[in-house]
Design an enzyme around this catalytic site. Structure first.
Site, mmCIF file in Angstrom:
data_model
loop_
_atom_site.group_PDB
_atom_site.id
_atom_site.type_symbol
_atom_site.label_atom_id
_atom_site.label_comp_id
_atom_site.label_asym_id
_atom_site.label_seq_id
_atom_site.Cartn_x
_atom_site.Cartn_y
_atom_site.Cartn_z
ATOM 1 N N GLU A 129 0.876 -1.168 0.000
ATOM 2 C CA GLU A 129 0.000 0.000 0.000
ATOM 3 C C GLU A 129 0.908 1.211 0.000
ATOM 4 O OE1 GLU A 129 -3.143 -0.207 2.950
ATOM 5 O OE2 GLU A 129 -3.143 1.970 3.051
ATOM 6 N N ASP A 147 -4.678 10.291 9.667
ATOM 7 C CA ASP A 147 -3.410 9.719 10.110
ATOM 8 C C ASP A 147 -2.926 10.252 11.446
ATOM 9 O OD1 ASP A 147 -2.604 7.853 8.025
ATOM 10 O OD2 ASP A 147 -2.697 9.612 6.718
#
Ligand SMILES: Cc1ncc(COP(=O)(O)O)c(C=O)c1O
Lengths: 260, 393
Positions: free
Chosen positions: A47, A58
């Site tokens: 990924e 995040d």
């Protein structure tokens, strides 16, 4: 059939390790090296993160790797340049993960076509709404045989999980706990994680399920693989290469610590 | 005629929507499914109006500024949002949202703040309701808006300094959203007409009390509800949205928005979004924002922390796009000079943000008989140190 779909079609009773890293981190020109080293070391899927200045989903680890990658000069254009010969060297499935804004500036159609050209297999864009996916992305993705993974979380209602699964291909991304990436919540609520992944299994979804967010060691990797089709590791890998470097020996050491 | 109301998917024209990770989907659905019927309830309306009246001090005056009018040879009215409790328009919205949060059963409140005015207004209503309050503020803003940091602390809020990115409002907003992802039971009390749908609509509704009052106050004074122009500064755009709200479908009222040019629009140190920005996605909505060709959000600059934001809300992007709104900018220097002028002539020390709106009088000519309403969004107590050091330099 793209490499991601092929991977899951041929998979029998093995666990699955999907490793995330931010393109352009730690150094601008290490992208293809890291992909190859991960493949050799035994990762199953890559990924690859496209860095964005404001990555809402995040935690601190990936925020910082994104900041470094942007400072290093990583852009979508640069990334596609780096990947231009990748398929001569490795056939590991590659999924691009990122946020919508850089893609909009690049142009959605141009982005999808260029990604297909260099041999990317799928996408994850957590901030792409379903209606816009159907309106602008779906047909283009079909034409290029590219996959798209939507996210589901422990709070997602069953009917919505089914709908997001129907619109996904390749795999469905199960966020292991209601958190940003790299969260420590996943480990402390193992029971909750278990119930949630079992619930997903009972829904008999079309796609394989990979779970991620906060998975950081062998114990969690094993647990996740026993409950669904595989695990995604991001922040723990970024932390490792930040500390130990991204040479192939360092990457081999990390993958071994998870898989063996 | 164009429609300036939000559509059923949360868009103003091509701007708005909800570009959020799945983790936030239930939070946003809860708001979307509940806020309209909650705020339509009579009991909510009664409590909201009585708090605005008795606690905030509304209606705020519409003041005819005779010496400024004389200087600029037109009729200038100030809508005195600076006289609200806590010193700015921000409290109109925090009162509305805290009543909503209570009805949704939330006990932990988070907010972002730039100038600290929204943080203070949030800390205030949390004290009033006895709720836990955490305010995210860029580390740079913690420094330049110290009086407001101390006020928030005295009010019982926890102020979290944010050290990522440009260490200003943009990053404080990122951090608040991440907190919300990690704490699903929390209420996120956003401070401007930005963020995912339904926030821009909701904040504009709570701020619309400003233009609601302007209408009847102006009618009392002039015989007409409609000014020839309304002028407001735009950071995210909440005071402007409130001041424009009831005039958007009245084409004879000019809607004039003033952004922060910083050191100058083309100096690379600016926050003039419409001049420098393009369509993009930030903080959950599609709007205009300052960014590189690669889609990285650019760090803005303004002397005013409340305008130091690289985007504008989708409502304003739509006003700009349809040309219903006129967008201008004022530099740091023009704003400071205007603040001194306003103080000398009218005895009102405006917030630095507000001084950008008044600065535009030097650039735009109005007719002698025209009625111009300027939204005095806040008072300048928090900016005294900046005003004094700027003039001494
Ligand atoms: C007095 C004042 N005016 C204006 C603003 C800018 O915000 P908005 O554009 O949402 O009105 C602020 C923000 O802190 C403020 O404190």
């Amino acid at each position: 059939m793209n490499r991601l779909k092929k991977y899951f079609k041929n998979k029998v009773n093995t666990d699955t390790l999907n490793v995330y890293f931010t393109a352009g981190f730690p150094e601008i020109n290490q992208t293809t090296e890291i992909i190859k080293a991960l493949d050799v070391a035994g990762a199953d899927i890559i990924e690859l993160g496209i860095p964005f200045s404001d990555p809402l989903a995040d935690g601190p680890t990936i925020q910082k790797s994104s900041e470094t990658a942007i400072e290093n000069g990583m852009t979508i254009e640069k990334l596609f340049e780096q990947l231009v010969n990748i398929r001569d060297e490795t056939q590991i499935p590659i999924v691009l993960m990122g946020y919508l804004n850089p893609v909009i500036q690049y142009g959605v159609e141009r982005f999808i076509k260029d990604a297909a050209k260099v041999g990317v297999d799928g996408f994850i864009f957590p901030d792409l709404p379903l209606i816009e996916f159907k309106h602008e992305w779906e047909d283009l993705l079909k034409k290029e045989d590219l996959s798209f993974s939507f996210l589901v979380t422990p709070e997602t209602e069953a009917s919505r999980i089914v709908e997001l699964d129907k619109n996904s291909s390749g795999f469905l991304y199960a966020v292991a706990s209601s958190s940003t990436t790299g969260s420590s919540k996943t480990s402390v609520v193992e029971e909750k994680t278990k119930n949630y992944l079992n619930k997903l299994k009972e829904l008999n979804l079309d796609n394989p399920i990979l779970a991620g967010f906060g998975i950081k060691d062998k114990k969690m990797y094993r647990m996740i693989n026993s409950l669904c089709d595989g695990a995604i590791i991001g922040s723990a890998f970024i932390t490792h290469i930040k500390k130990n470097g991204a040479a192939s020996s360092s990457i081999q050491q990390f993958i071994s610590s998870i898989k063996e | 005629m164009s429609n300036y109301k939000v559509d059923e998917n949360g868009y103003y024209g091509k701007f708005g929507g909800a570009y959020i990770p799945e983790m936030l989907h239930p939070h946003i659905e809860e708001l979307k499914n509940n806020f309209r019927h909650i705020i339509a309830e009579e009991e909510f309306q009664t409590e909201f109006s009585s708090l605005l009246k008795d606690y905030v001090g509304r209606p705020t005056p519409l003041y005819y500024a005779s010496r400024m009018s004389e200087l600029y040879q037109t009729n200038i009215y100030f809508k005195r949002e600076d006289l609200n409790h806590t010193g700015a328009h921000k409290v109109n919205n925090t009162i509305g949202q805290i009543l909503l949060a209570k009805r949704l059963g939330k006990t932990r409140i988070i907010a972002e703040t730039g100038a600290g005015q929204h943080g203070v207004a949030t800390a205030t209503v949390c004290a009033l309701m006895g709720l836990e309050c955490i305010v995210y503020m860029g580390a740079k803003d913690v420094e330049r808006q110290a009086p407001n940091v101390n006020r928030m602390k005295m009010l019982g809020a926890k102020v979290e300094a944010v050290h990522s990115g440009s260490k200003t409002l943009k990053d404080a907003t990122n951090e608040a959203i991440r907190d919300w992802i990690n704490n699903p039971d929390t209420y996120y009390l956003i401070g401007s007409v930005v963020g995912p749908h339904p926030y821009p609509e909701m904040v504009a509704l709570f701020q619309s009390v400003i233009s609601d009052e302007i209408k009847w106050q102006l009618k009392e004074k002039t015989g007409s509800e409609f000014p020839d122009a309304v002028i407001a500064c735009v950071g995210g755009g909440s005071n402007a949205a409130g001041a424009f709200y009831h005039f958007t479908n009245h084409p004879n009222t000019r809607l004039i928005a003033v952004e922060a040019a910083g050191e100058g629009v083309n100096t690379g140190k600016s926050a003039a979004t419409t001049a420098l920005g393009s369509i993009g996605i930030l903080h959950g909505s599609k709007s205009l924002m300052m960014q590189t060709v690669d889609g990285q959000i650019v760090e803005p600059h303004s002397i005013s922390a409340g305008l130091d934001y690289p985007g504008i809300g989708p409502f304003h992007a739509h006003l700009y796009d349809t040309k219903r709104g006129e967008f201008y900018s004022a530099t740091d220097e023009e704003a400071v000079k205007s603040a001194y002028e306003l103080t000398k002539l009218e005895g009102i020390i405006p917030a630095l943000e507000t001084a950008h709106a008044t600065a535009i009088l030097k650039k735009l000519k109005f007719k002698k008989e025209e009625n111009v309403v300027i939204n005095l969004s806040g008072r300048g107590d928090k900016d005294l140190a900046t005003y004094i050091s700027y003039i001494n330099e």
